[in-house]
Design a protein around this motif. Sequence first.
Motif, PDB file in Angstrom:
ATOM      1  N   ILE A   1       3.888   8.776 -12.727  1.00 47.75           N
ATOM      2  CA  ILE A   1       2.440   8.506 -12.783  1.00 47.75           C
ATOM      3  C   ILE A   1       1.617   9.788 -12.771  1.00 47.75           C
ATOM      4  O   ILE A   1       0.540   9.882 -13.367  1.00 47.75           O
ATOM      5  CB  ILE A   1       2.061   7.581 -11.625  1.00 47.75           C
ATOM      6  CG1 ILE A   1       0.705   6.916 -11.918  1.00 47.75           C
ATOM      7  CG2 ILE A   1       2.031   8.319 -10.309  1.00 47.75           C
ATOM      8  CD1 ILE A   1       0.436   5.760 -11.020  1.00 47.75           C
ATOM      9  N   ASP A   2       2.137  10.853 -12.112  1.00 50.12           N
ATOM     10  CA  ASP A   2       1.366  12.092 -12.005  1.00 50.12           C
ATOM     11  C   ASP A   2       1.282  12.840 -13.319  1.00 50.12           C
ATOM     12  O   ASP A   2       0.440  13.716 -13.498  1.00 50.12           O
ATOM     13  CB  ASP A   2       1.977  13.005 -10.936  1.00 50.12           C
ATOM     14  CG  ASP A   2       1.844  12.360  -9.581  1.00 50.12           C
ATOM     15  OD1 ASP A   2       0.885  11.564  -9.415  1.00 50.12           O
ATOM     16  OD2 ASP A   2       2.676  12.627  -8.708  1.00 50.12           O
TER      17      ASP A   2
ATOM     18  N   PHE B   1       2.396   1.782  -3.288  1.00 50.15           N
ATOM     19  CA  PHE B   1       1.403   2.226  -4.266  1.00 50.15           C
ATOM     20  C   PHE B   1       1.087   3.705  -4.078  1.00 50.15           C
ATOM     21  O   PHE B   1       0.942   4.457  -5.040  1.00 50.15           O
ATOM     22  CB  PHE B   1       0.137   1.385  -4.091  1.00 50.15           C
ATOM     23  CG  PHE B   1      -0.938   1.709  -5.071  1.00 50.15           C
ATOM     24  CD1 PHE B   1      -0.933   1.130  -6.343  1.00 50.15           C
ATOM     25  CD2 PHE B   1      -1.941   2.601  -4.753  1.00 50.15           C
ATOM     26  CE1 PHE B   1      -1.909   1.438  -7.237  1.00 50.15           C
ATOM     27  CE2 PHE B   1      -2.922   2.914  -5.661  1.00 50.15           C
ATOM     28  CZ  PHE B   1      -2.907   2.323  -6.918  1.00 50.15           C
ATOM     29  N   LEU B   2       0.988   4.107  -2.795  1.00 53.94           N
ATOM     30  CA  LEU B   2       0.576   5.486  -2.535  1.00 53.94           C
ATOM     31  C   LEU B   2       1.697   6.485  -2.761  1.00 53.94           C
ATOM     32  O   LEU B   2       1.464   7.589  -3.226  1.00 53.94           O
ATOM     33  CB  LEU B   2       0.060   5.618  -1.096  1.00 53.94           C
ATOM     34  CG  LEU B   2      -1.279   4.945  -0.804  1.00 53.94           C
ATOM     35  CD1 LEU B   2      -1.674   5.202   0.645  1.00 53.94           C
ATOM     36  CD2 LEU B   2      -2.359   5.473  -1.736  1.00 53.94           C
TER      37      LEU B   2
ATOM     38  N   ARG C   1       5.062   6.027  -4.251  1.00 51.81           N
ATOM     39  CA  ARG C   1       6.027   6.002  -5.333  1.00 51.81           C
ATOM     40  C   ARG C   1       5.406   6.585  -6.583  1.00 51.81           C
ATOM     41  O   ARG C   1       4.192   6.479  -6.790  1.00 51.81           O
ATOM     42  CB  ARG C   1       6.497   4.552  -5.596  1.00 51.81           C
ATOM     43  CG  ARG C   1       7.161   3.915  -4.392  1.00 51.81           C
ATOM     44  CD  ARG C   1       8.297   4.771  -3.835  1.00 51.81           C
ATOM     45  NE  ARG C   1       9.376   4.885  -4.762  1.00 51.81           N
ATOM     46  CZ  ARG C   1      10.557   4.251  -4.627  1.00 51.81           C
ATOM     47  NH1 ARG C   1      10.792   3.512  -3.538  1.00 51.81           N
ATOM     48  NH2 ARG C   1      11.516   4.369  -5.523  1.00 51.81           N
ATOM     49  N   ARG C   2       6.263   7.236  -7.416  1.00 45.05           N
ATOM     50  CA  ARG C   2       5.739   7.896  -8.602  1.00 45.05           C
ATOM     51  C   ARG C   2       6.018   7.121  -9.865  1.00 45.05           C
ATOM     52  O   ARG C   2       5.375   7.364 -10.882  1.00 45.05           O
ATOM     53  CB  ARG C   2       6.327   9.303  -8.718  1.00 45.05           C
ATOM     54  CG  ARG C   2       5.982  10.134  -7.493  1.00 45.05           C
ATOM     55  CD  ARG C   2       6.538  11.523  -7.633  1.00 45.05           C
ATOM     56  NE  ARG C   2       6.021  12.156  -8.854  1.00 45.05           N
ATOM     57  CZ  ARG C   2       6.497  13.308  -9.314  1.00 45.05           C
ATOM     58  NH1 ARG C   2       7.480  13.912  -8.679  1.00 45.05           N
ATOM     59  NH2 ARG C   2       5.994  13.842 -10.390  1.00 45.05           N
TER      60      ARG C   2
ATOM     61  N   LYS D   1      -7.919  14.046 -16.845  1.00 45.77           N
ATOM     62  CA  LYS D   1      -8.394  15.006 -15.856  1.00 45.77           C
ATOM     63  C   LYS D   1      -8.927  16.251 -16.565  1.00 45.77           C
ATOM     64  O   LYS D   1      -8.393  16.657 -17.577  1.00 45.77           O
ATOM     65  CB  LYS D   1      -7.236  15.377 -14.919  1.00 45.77           C
ATOM     66  CG  LYS D   1      -7.726  16.059 -13.652  1.00 45.77           C
ATOM     67  CD  LYS D   1      -6.563  16.393 -12.756  1.00 45.77           C
ATOM     68  CE  LYS D   1      -7.049  17.189 -11.566  1.00 45.77           C
ATOM     69  NZ  LYS D   1      -5.910  17.622 -10.756  1.00 45.77           N
TER      70      LYS D   1
ATOM     71  N   VAL E   1       0.835  -1.204   0.000  1.00 46.54           N
ATOM     72  CA  VAL E   1       0.000   0.000   0.000  1.00 46.54           C
ATOM     73  C   VAL E   1       0.862   1.244   0.000  1.00 46.54           C
ATOM     74  O   VAL E   1       0.652   2.182  -0.793  1.00 46.54           O
ATOM     75  CB  VAL E   1      -0.934   0.008   1.224  1.00 46.54           C
ATOM     76  CG1 VAL E   1      -1.593   1.369   1.383  1.00 46.54           C
ATOM     77  CG2 VAL E   1      -1.973  -1.082   1.090  1.00 46.54           C
TER      78      VAL E   1
ATOM     79  N   ASN F   1      -2.018  12.261 -16.896  1.00 46.26           N
ATOM     80  CA  ASN F   1      -3.316  12.666 -16.337  1.00 46.26           C
ATOM     81  C   ASN F   1      -4.165  13.396 -17.371  1.00 46.26           C
ATOM     82  O   ASN F   1      -4.885  14.323 -17.055  1.00 46.26           O
ATOM     83  CB  ASN F   1      -3.110  13.546 -15.101  1.00 46.26           C
ATOM     84  CG  ASN F   1      -2.317  14.790 -15.450  1.00 46.26           C
ATOM     85  OD1 ASN F   1      -1.890  14.945 -16.601  1.00 46.26           O
ATOM     86  ND2 ASN F   1      -2.127  15.669 -14.476  1.00 46.26           N
TER      87      ASN F   1
END
Lengths: 620, 103
Positions: B95-96, B25-26, B28-29, B102, B22, B99
Amino acid sequence: MNDQQLWLIPALPLAGFLINGLFGKKFPNILVSIIAVASVLGSFAWVLKTLGALGDLEHAHVEHYLTWIQSGPVNIGVDLAVDRLTAVMLLVVTGIGSLIHIYAVGYMSHEGGYYRFFAYLNLFMFFMLTLVMGANFLLLFVGWEGVGLCSYLLIGFYILKKSAGDAAKKAFVVNRVGDFGFSLAMFLIMVQFGSLDFQKVFEAVKPLPVDQTPGILTAIALLLFVGAAGKSAQVPLYVWLPDAMEGPTPVSALIHAATMVTAGVYMTARAAVIFQHSPLAMDVVATVGLITAVMAATIGLTQYDIKKVFAYSTVSQLGYMFIACGVGAFSAGIYHVVTHAFFKALLFLGAGSVIHALSGEQDLRHMGGLAKKIPITFAVLACAWVAIAGVPPFAGFFSKDEILLAAHHHAPWMYWVGVITAGMTAFYVSRAMFMCFFGSYRGHHHPHESPFVMWGPLAVLAVLSLAGGWYFKVPHYLEPVFPVAEGHHDETLVYISVAAGVIGIGLAALMYLIKPGLPDTISGALGPIYKLVYNKYFVDEVYDATIVNPMVAGSRGVLWRIFDAGIIDGIVNGTAVVARTVGGGLRLLQSGNIRSYAAWVTLGCVVVLLALGVMSGGVK
Amino acid sequence: MPTTVPLTWYLILSAILFGLGVAGFLFRRNIITVFMSIELMLNAVNLSFISFSYKWRQVDGHIFSFFVMVVAAAEAAVGLAIILTVFKNRSTLAIDEVNSLKN
């Protein structure tokens, strides 16, 4: 009972209305006229055929078509009935209606909305016939409301004129007051007798004792009379009728003089059994009739618009009919309905002919000397003139005489007031005639005689106005329906009332023919009184100040600003605001960032697990 | 089995592995690291399935873990293909920055 297909009588004008109303726009005017006139003439012919086949009509002939409302003990059917009272009304409505339809073909030939006019007129005939033929109160009420609607549509026929629209609305709103009373009366009848059928209700009323102290029958009778006062323009609900003259003249003649406005009298006569059980209600009817007759007659003395004079005359004559009903002489009231239909339709149509000749001029001050220019119109109007003035042996004399005699039998003072009113009636009609047809022409149009299609019906009405009262013995015919009015024929009383009419004519001749300056001198001398009467006792202004303006202010201030804008809109907008705020808050969660979603999922799991743990008592 | 490792230990190990997954997952990028964190969580769950299965002497847990493995394998195949395509198109694995859906 053999089947007479009574339904055809109202159905024919309805068919005319549907054809002209739906397709008339594409028809040439001639076709519209043929459909409209033929449907009413057909109806008239069917009335004659039916009455011929039914014979003496000692008892009502009822035809049941279908059950309309069936609920528990309540059973209301679509039933049409003909008895002698209905027969008289049917002949008047379809007969005069046919004549006025024919006249309107000529009168309306230059107007726009030709098909619309005839469609409405036919619709009116349908509702009026439903009104007089309905065998229960509810069917009568259907016709009652229907003629009100047609009256509204036709008063506002000139849709581009604001005054016409206002007059139409006024008529509609004032009539609602009366209809409210009528509805309440029907509810009371329903509760009390469990039926709305005329036969059943009247059979149930007959054995009851007369209401010496006000009881349920008095309440029913008074509420019915509220309805009648609205429809038949009695004080204090008469204010709509003079304004209704905004409509085309054939409408004024047919609806606002000859037929619709007499519906109140018809209804009162129809419910005579109920009224006779309540002396108080009878007194109210007679008094209101008397006040209306006098008040409207005085206003009629001072008006300059030819149609307004006749409009107030109509109100005044309707007052007479209610005096008759109120003193128990219902057959005399109906007699006056008939003769009044003859001469008042003639007066209006004649006035229409004058207006038509002068291209729309209605002011008596701009007329004069027309007797030579439009002789036929003058001749027929003269017949109406002697008829309404009560000159024997013409139509108005007989019916007015019956009413006055009955009034004298009831209370002599009513007779004397009636006689004075008769004098005023003779005076204002003569005044209108002298100003219109005698002296020198004061206008600047070029008068032209009306075409045959217009003066033809006028000639028929003129014959009826002259001979109708003597020829149609309406009270005698109505004897099986109404008990014979008591009272002996007193020659002196007749002479007095005739003398009043002659004096009225003579005074008018003196003031408007012999000494033209006299009216101004008199009105100047009377000063404030003349002003009061000329301005119709300021009744409209009083109504505006006491009812209309507070209502408008209340609607605007309370109902609109506070209730509608504040509460109703507030609830709607408030719901939207709450939804938007909550949504705005929730929107922040939708970051589009996958890890924040995952974080929320994790958090959610943790919370759920903790909750489960706490609930099962696991975590200690 | 004279000395058996108690069930609790397995579960604690499973929880630690899951927590690590978890956290990875939360926080790391890198997409690949996130992907591996998911695999770690799946295997942590597998471990607890197996432990319970062993403890209660029932085969259900084994079957479940086989299913999870199949799903994990399929996921790895599809996921790696997506990651390759993303890298080809965007030249990034952060990952960011992926997007575009969005707004």
